[in-house]
Design a protein around this motif. Sequence first.
Motif, PDB file in Angstrom:
ATOM      1  N   ASN A  48       0.690   7.037 -11.304  1.00  0.00           N
ATOM      2  CA  ASN A  48      -0.745   6.949 -10.635  1.00  0.00           C
ATOM      3  C   ASN A  48      -1.038   7.509  -9.745  1.00  0.00           C
ATOM      4  O   ASN A  48      -1.174   7.224  -9.122  1.00  0.00           O
ATOM      5  N   LEU A  49      -1.072   8.618  -9.181  1.00  0.00           N
ATOM      6  CA  LEU A  49      -1.311   9.393  -7.621  1.00  0.00           C
ATOM      7  C   LEU A  49      -2.862   8.612  -6.993  1.00  0.00           C
ATOM      8  O   LEU A  49      -3.109   9.093  -5.798  1.00  0.00           O
ATOM      9  N   GLY A  50      -4.090   8.256  -7.871  1.00  0.00           N
ATOM     10  CA  GLY A  50      -4.937   7.595  -7.316  1.00  0.00           C
ATOM     11  C   GLY A  50      -4.079   6.541  -6.484  1.00  0.00           C
ATOM     12  O   GLY A  50      -5.158   6.313  -5.248  1.00  0.00           O
ATOM     13  N   ALA A  51      -3.084   6.499  -6.361  1.00  0.00           N
ATOM     14  CA  ALA A  51      -2.626   4.944  -6.218  1.00  0.00           C
ATOM     15  C   ALA A  51      -2.058   5.149  -4.320  1.00  0.00           C
ATOM     16  O   ALA A  51      -1.990   4.331  -4.240  1.00  0.00           O
ATOM     17  N   GLY A  52      -2.228   5.961  -3.931  1.00  0.00           N
ATOM     18  CA  GLY A  52      -1.374   6.469  -2.949  1.00  0.00           C
ATOM     19  C   GLY A  52      -2.623   6.470  -2.103  1.00  0.00           C
ATOM     20  O   GLY A  52      -1.523   6.249  -1.193  1.00  0.00           O
ATOM     21  N   MET A  53      -3.710   6.287  -2.213  1.00  0.00           N
ATOM     22  CA  MET A  53      -4.479   5.895  -0.845  1.00  0.00           C
ATOM     23  C   MET A  53      -4.667   4.621  -0.581  1.00  0.00           C
ATOM     24  O   MET A  53      -5.129   4.355   0.253  1.00  0.00           O
ATOM     25  N   ASP A  54      -5.040   3.777  -1.781  1.00  0.00           N
ATOM     26  CA  ASP A  54      -4.601   2.443  -1.509  1.00  0.00           C
ATOM     27  C   ASP A  54      -3.144   2.514  -1.060  1.00  0.00           C
ATOM     28  O   ASP A  54      -3.868   1.626   0.161  1.00  0.00           O
ATOM     29  N   LEU A  55      -2.210   2.728  -1.002  1.00  0.00           N
ATOM     30  CA  LEU A  55      -0.863   2.524  -0.330  1.00  0.00           C
ATOM     31  C   LEU A  55      -1.117   2.769   1.015  1.00  0.00           C
ATOM     32  O   LEU A  55      -0.692   2.455   2.039  1.00  0.00           O
ATOM     33  N   ALA A  56      -1.310   4.124   1.104  1.00  0.00           N
ATOM     34  CA  ALA A  56      -1.613   4.389   2.250  1.00  0.00           C
ATOM     35  C   ALA A  56      -2.885   3.558   3.331  1.00  0.00           C
ATOM     36  O   ALA A  56      -2.405   3.143   4.047  1.00  0.00           O
ATOM     37  N   LYS A  57      -3.893   3.083   2.792  1.00  0.00           N
ATOM     38  CA  LYS A  57      -4.311   1.982   3.587  1.00  0.00           C
ATOM     39  C   LYS A  57      -3.623   0.912   3.756  1.00  0.00           C
ATOM     40  O   LYS A  57      -4.015   0.406   4.485  1.00  0.00           O
ATOM     41  N   THR A  58      -3.055   0.134   2.794  1.00  0.00           N
ATOM     42  CA  THR A  58      -2.327  -1.051   2.911  1.00  0.00           C
ATOM     43  C   THR A  58      -1.538  -1.112   4.473  1.00  0.00           C
ATOM     44  O   THR A  58      -1.149  -1.377   5.017  1.00  0.00           O
ATOM     45  N   HIS A  59      -0.662   0.524   3.955  1.00  0.00           N
ATOM     46  CA  HIS A  59       0.117   0.714   4.931  1.00  0.00           C
ATOM     47  C   HIS A  59      -0.775   0.794   6.905  1.00  0.00           C
ATOM     48  O   HIS A  59       0.045  -0.391   8.017  1.00  0.00           O
ATOM     49  N   ALA A  60      -1.475   1.035   6.835  1.00  0.00           N
ATOM     50  CA  ALA A  60      -2.430   1.245   7.739  1.00  0.00           C
ATOM     51  C   ALA A  60      -2.569  -0.073   8.762  1.00  0.00           C
ATOM     52  O   ALA A  60      -2.671  -0.254   9.314  1.00  0.00           O
ATOM     53  N   ARG A  61      -3.131  -1.159   7.916  1.00  0.00           N
ATOM     54  CA  ARG A  61      -3.457  -2.396   7.627  1.00  0.00           C
ATOM     55  C   ARG A  61      -2.060  -3.156   7.752  1.00  0.00           C
ATOM     56  O   ARG A  61      -2.375  -3.905   8.904  1.00  0.00           O
ATOM     57  N   LEU A  62      -1.468  -3.312   7.281  1.00  0.00           N
ATOM     58  CA  LEU A  62       0.280  -3.751   8.602  1.00  0.00           C
ATOM     59  C   LEU A  62       0.425  -3.741   8.956  1.00  0.00           C
ATOM     60  O   LEU A  62       0.987  -4.491  10.019  1.00  0.00           O
ATOM     61  N   ALA A  63       0.046  -2.600   9.386  1.00  0.00           N
ATOM     62  CA  ALA A  63       0.182  -1.519  11.415  1.00  0.00           C
ATOM     63  C   ALA A  63      -0.963  -2.430  11.805  1.00  0.00           C
ATOM     64  O   ALA A  63      -0.034  -2.932  13.132  1.00  0.00           O
ATOM     65  N   ASP A  64      -1.595  -2.615  11.689  1.00  0.00           N
ATOM     66  CA  ASP A  64      -2.975  -3.809  11.966  1.00  0.00           C
ATOM     67  C   ASP A  64      -1.508  -5.642  12.614  1.00  0.00           C
ATOM     68  O   ASP A  64      -2.194  -6.065  13.794  1.00  0.00           O
ATOM     69  N   VAL A  65      -1.283  -5.931  11.101  1.00  0.00           N
ATOM     70  CA  VAL A  65      -0.614  -7.229  11.838  1.00  0.00           C
ATOM     71  C   VAL A  65       0.455  -6.693  12.609  1.00  0.00           C
ATOM     72  O   VAL A  65       1.114  -7.933  13.697  1.00  0.00           O
ATOM     73  N   ALA A  66       1.632  -5.617  12.466  1.00  0.00           N
ATOM     74  CA  ALA A  66       2.243  -5.548  13.872  1.00  0.00           C
ATOM     75  C   ALA A  66       2.024  -5.307  14.700  1.00  0.00           C
ATOM     76  O   ALA A  66       3.122  -5.981  15.309  1.00  0.00           O
ATOM     77  N   LEU A  67       0.679  -4.812  15.040  1.00  0.00           N
ATOM     78  CA  LEU A  67       0.248  -4.493  16.271  1.00  0.00           C
ATOM     79  C   LEU A  67       0.074  -6.552  16.900  1.00  0.00           C
ATOM     80  O   LEU A  67      -0.094  -7.067  17.592  1.00  0.00           O
ATOM     81  N   GLY A  68      -0.686  -6.681  15.685  1.00  0.00           N
ATOM     82  CA  GLY A  68      -1.368  -8.134  16.152  1.00  0.00           C
ATOM     83  C   GLY A  68       0.105  -9.199  16.933  1.00  0.00           C
ATOM     84  O   GLY A  68      -0.500 -10.200  17.292  1.00  0.00           O
ATOM     85  N   GLU A  69       0.978  -8.900  15.797  1.00  0.00           N
ATOM     86  CA  GLU A  69       2.483 -10.445  16.509  1.00  0.00           C
ATOM     87  C   GLU A  69       3.528  -9.407  17.357  1.00  0.00           C
ATOM     88  O   GLU A  69       4.094  -8.767  17.920  1.00  0.00           O
ATOM     89  N   ASP A  70       3.000  -7.702  17.914  1.00  0.00           N
ATOM     90  CA  ASP A  70       3.671  -7.132  19.443  1.00  0.00           C
ATOM     91  C   ASP A  70       4.597  -6.281  18.512  1.00  0.00           C
ATOM     92  O   ASP A  70       5.498  -6.484  19.347  1.00  0.00           O
ATOM     93  N   ASP A  71       4.886  -6.262  17.786  1.00  0.00           N
ATOM     94  CA  ASP A  71       5.874  -5.509  17.052  1.00  0.00           C
ATOM     95  C   ASP A  71       5.214  -3.364  16.917  1.00  0.00           C
ATOM     96  O   ASP A  71       4.994  -3.395  16.001  1.00  0.00           O
TER      97      ASP A  71
END
Length: 131
Positions: A48-71
């Motif tokens: 399901n290649l369309g799920a790639g965009m969902d994967l990208a947005k999830t990585h972007a939000r996990l980056a927000d979490v990591a930034l909030g944790e100073d990681d």
Amino acid sequence: EAHLATAEEGDSHFGLGVIAIELGELGAARTSLERALVIFEARVASGNLGAGMDLAKTHARLADVALGEDDDEAARTHVLAALGINPDQPAVWFKLYQLALSAGDEAEARRALGEYEARKTRAEAGMAMDR
């Protein structure tokens, strides 16, 4: 909410993660987003290649979490994963710019800022055409 928390729908876990970020509940956000990531990765792996965009947005939000944790290291890993899937995300390029500045990597900061500006301009031009 109980239904959403037990659902095996990536978008449900993603949405709960975004809400948790907004509430400042970074641990809960990470848990929900990591579950969404597993679901989206499985969809991509099954073709399901369309799920790639969902994967990208999830990585972007996990980056927000990591930034909030100073990681910054984890944030950079997620930002690069998001850009590797979908490089047309101005906000994610801006995150990379901020991470590079924080790390003192001026060359990467300049490159990321250039990518951000180019993609932001393209996105704004696209929105203007939609009017």
